[in-house]
Structure formats: C-alpha cells, structure tokens
Enzyme design. Structure first.
Site, PDB file in Angstrom:
ATOM      1  N   HIS A  70       0.691  -0.905  -0.077  1.00 17.61           N
ATOM      2  CA  HIS A  70       0.470   0.049   0.127  1.00 17.61           C
ATOM      3  C   HIS A  70       0.906   1.260   0.083  1.00 17.61           C
ATOM      4  O   HIS A  70       1.732   1.235   0.789  1.00 17.61           O
ATOM      5  CB  HIS A  70      -0.847   0.366   1.473  1.00 17.61           C
ATOM      6  N   HIS A  93      -4.882  -1.043  11.587  1.00 16.73           N
ATOM      7  CA  HIS A  93      -3.476  -0.557  12.220  1.00 16.73           C
ATOM      8  C   HIS A  93      -3.756   0.560  12.454  1.00 16.73           C
ATOM      9  O   HIS A  93      -5.364   0.598  13.532  1.00 16.73           O
ATOM     10  CB  HIS A  93      -3.243   0.802  11.156  1.00 16.73           C
ATOM     11  N   GLU A 134      -9.977   8.934  12.445  1.00 20.87           N
ATOM     12  CA  GLU A 134      -9.924   9.277  11.055  1.00 20.87           C
ATOM     13  C   GLU A 134     -11.386   9.318  11.533  1.00 20.87           C
ATOM     14  O   GLU A 134     -11.818   8.243  11.816  1.00 20.87           O
ATOM     15  CB  GLU A 134      -9.381   7.826  10.567  1.00 20.87           C
ATOM     16  N   HIS A 186     -13.000   6.388  14.325  1.00 18.20           N
ATOM     17  CA  HIS A 186     -11.473   6.134  15.006  1.00 18.20           C
ATOM     18  C   HIS A 186     -10.612   6.647  15.479  1.00 18.20           C
ATOM     19  O   HIS A 186      -9.597   7.066  14.832  1.00 18.20           O
ATOM     20  CB  HIS A 186     -10.558   5.055  14.095  1.00 18.20           C
ATOM     21  N   HIS A 194      -7.839  -0.600  13.474  1.00 19.91           N
ATOM     22  CA  HIS A 194      -9.415  -0.191  13.465  1.00 19.91           C
ATOM     23  C   HIS A 194      -8.569  -0.616  12.124  1.00 19.91           C
ATOM     24  O   HIS A 194      -7.522  -0.808  12.044  1.00 19.91           O
ATOM     25  CB  HIS A 194      -9.510   0.927  12.844  1.00 19.91           C
TER      26      HIS A 194
END
Length: 397
Positions: free
Chosen positions: A261, A306, A312, A339, A345
C-alpha cells in the site's frame, strides 16, 4: 479533464485557480462607485459595521464539551428533518479544541427540508466551513456571489463570510461539515507526485452578484437580530479570501503498480498543517476514496489493520466503501464512523473474508461510490449528548 456528470446543471460562472489573487469591480457607473465605502473584506455602499445587532444561533454550534472515546464508533444514516432550514439543522456531533481559542475542529451533520427565509443570513465567526453534500443541492448566496453545490462537490466558506442557503427546487438536503477553527485549507505538499499533483489546482470562487433594489431591505442575521440593509450589497472585492468549490470527479487518484500500500495521504484533497505537532501532521485533512483500480500483487488490498496518530472520521456520500460492508447495521450513505487516535481499526469481517479469498487480478473498485475522511492529529471526541448511545452501537469486528 474528467468531471462528474451532475443531474442538476450548473447555473453560475466562476473565477478559476486555486489560491489565485482575484479582483472584481462591477460595471456600475463611476458616480455610483465613487460612493462606495472602503471595507477590508469587500467594498459596498455601506460598511459591514452597519450591522445593528447579531446573536448566536440557537442550535449549539459553539459547544465544546467533547468526550474522547477509544472505542470504534459508528452512526447510522442521519434522518432528514423537513421542518428546519439549513442553519437550524446543523448538528455538532464531534470535534476537538475550542473555537474561542481558535484551536481545533468541529464536525457537523446537516439535514434540512426548507430554504432559509429570504431576508436572513448566517456566518460563522468560529472558523472555515468545508461542506460535503450527501443528498440534495445547495444554492448558496454569499457576499461575494453564488455557489451551486451538488453531491460529489465540496464547498469552503471562510469564517466571517455572510451567506444564505436555499434548496434547489425545495428538495431535502443532507451532508457533512468540517469546521476549521484555526488556519485555512491548502493543497498538501506535492511529494513524489511532483508537478502532477492528484488534486487539480482549480479552485472555483464565486462570482460577484449585484443586488437589485428589491433586495436592499433590512435583513435578519441568525435569530431575531436585524441589520438595516442586506449583507449582499457588495459591489467589488479583491484578494484570496473568498468562498470556493471543487468537483471531486476531477481528482486524479494515484496508487501502486507493484505491491503493498502507498500511504493513504495520496488521497488528500485539502489540508491544514499542524505546525505545533511536527512535519507531516495536520489539524485537518480532507481525504476521499473515489473509484480507482487496484493492481497490487501479493497484497491484502483493503486498508490494513492499524493504529495511527491521526483520528479518522469517515462518511459516505454514495455507493459502498470497500473496507466496510453496507448491509444492515453496516456503513451506509449518510452514515459515519470515528476511529480515534491510536484506536485499532481496519476492515470489518465481511470485507476481510472477501479480500482474503479474492483473485488478485486488476480490479476496479468504488464504481458509483464516494467515501471521504476528515482526519486530524487531535483527539476527536463526540458531543456529550448521546455519546453513550453511539458507543453501544459501534464496532468494526
């Protein structure tokens, strides 16, 4: 350049260029212009101090009692309310900091069923409003002109700018707002993207709208506080301080062409850096997850599990988000999740199972979908009212 195919056509013309210096003077006669009053924000026939009296809105916009909760939180789609206009539908649900100290952010949901009254206006002295429509079209009349803002567009209205919101064809509207108590939004650093930045540097400030004599009447600002003229009587303005909007369909997504990613900051549209918390942190980032191709090999393609130093808050404009199922009780358009800083999460169980068994061939995801995230290095808490109820109904896995 790709653009969103909107069902409601554009009705206004705009000036272009992100953070460009603009100036506009009306075509009125020189004798009329010679009677203008110099105002630091925008000249008109009367100074802005001609405001007789103003008052705070009665919907608790400036509340700062936030409860920081480490659990993963999720809200069901917010209900529409046909009985209120846009201003009185604003509902503060999360945030951090204190607007009186010009520090932090506030996160709102709006859901309205009628236009603001013709002789009313609103402004926020707390901060800049980043408006993300989810349903319905906002026709926003500002001191500097009009903005037509549709789902899959965003609008930013700087603090202190007075405006009035009407609903297109009086159809109900719903959406999200990030209020920035400090600083202003800017484009994030280019980084590896070089000169080909993902978000096209096109900012669409509103054009000047000249009021007719019929609109030069006394105007109510917020509640029952009146000024003796319309705030929309500006005849000239210049500078870089103005409302603007952006079509999210213009955003050029980046991604890996090998494995693993890239950092999700590649999806950042606008940012307000935090100089107090170090390089690479932000008081607020506005991040989107538009339709895109996934081609990474030997990689679990949804967002990984993570913990990070950013809080977030996610919302969904339309479609479905690849890391969260949209079934009953799942992540649906007009819903939200939070989060907080260092809360673990990631994808829910359904998304995990699907991705774990998927054939890793090139896949287009997010067709007809647009998810977004308000991200902040601050500890984001929920409004004290109903905090426990939100917590009980939350959970990713």
């Amino acid at each position: 350049m790709p653009v969103t195919s909107f069902s409601v056509p554009e009705k206004y013309k705009y000036l272009n260029g992100f953070n460009n210096y603009h100036e506009y003077v009306s075509g009125r006669s020189s004798s009329t212009q010679s009677g203008l009053v110099a105002d630091s924000m925008c000249p008109g026939p009367r100074p802005s101090k001609a405001l007789l009296r103003t008052g705070a809105a009665d919907n608790g916009l400036a509340k700062t009692t936030f409860h920081q909760i480490p659990n993963q939180l999720r809200w069901d789609p917010f209900d529409l309310d046909s009985s209120v206009d846009w201003v009185h539908s604003l509902n503060l649900i999360a945030g951090a900091g204190d607007p009186s100290l010009k520090s932090g952010i506030g996160i709102y949901v709006y859901a309205a069923g009628k236009s603001m009254e013709p002789k009313t206006a609103f402004y926020s002295a707390d901060g800049d409003f980043l408006i993300v429509p989810q349903r319905g079209v906002l026709d926003i009349q500002t001191e500097l002109g009009h903005l037509l803002v549709r789902p899959n567009e965003i609008a930013v209205i700087p603090r202190g700018i007075r405006y009035r919101v009407t609903l297109h064809e009086e159809q109900p509207v719903r959406g999200y707002i990030l209020e920035l108590y400090q600083g202003h939004f800017e484009l994030p650093p280019l980084g590896a993207a070089g000169s080909q930045r993902p978000r096209q540097p096109e900012r669409l400030p509103s054009c000047l709208w000249l009021p007719s004599k019929k609109t030069m009447a006394p105007t109510r600002v917020l509640d029952d506080h009146w000024q003796n003229h319309t705030p929309f009587d500006v005849v000239a303005w210049h500078g870089r301080y103005y409302p603007y909007k952006y079509d999210l369909g213009r955003f050029n997504t980046l991604g890996t062409v090998s494995y693993d990613h890239p950092d999700p900051s590649i999806y950042t549209v606008l940012s307000c850096p935090s100089h107090a918390h170090g390089l690479g942190t932000a008081v607020a980032d506005f991040v989107i997850f538009p339709p895109r191709w996934l081609v990474a090999e030997d990689t679990f393609r949804p967002p990984w599990y993570h913990r990070n130093t950013m809080s977030e808050f996610m919302g969904l404009i339309c479609g479905s988000y690849d890391a969260k199922s949209a079934g009953k009780g799942g992540f649906q358009p007009a819903g939200a999740s939070l989060h907080n800083t260092m809360s673990g999460h990631g994808p829910d169980r359904e998304a995990f199972e699907k991705a774990s068994n998927a054939d890793l061939k090139p896949t287009k995801i997010g067709e007809g979908s647009m998810a977004f995230m308000f991200e902040s290095c601050l500890m984001v808490g929920v409004d004290g009212v109903g905090a426990e109820d939100v917590q009980e109904g939350a959970g990713e896995l």
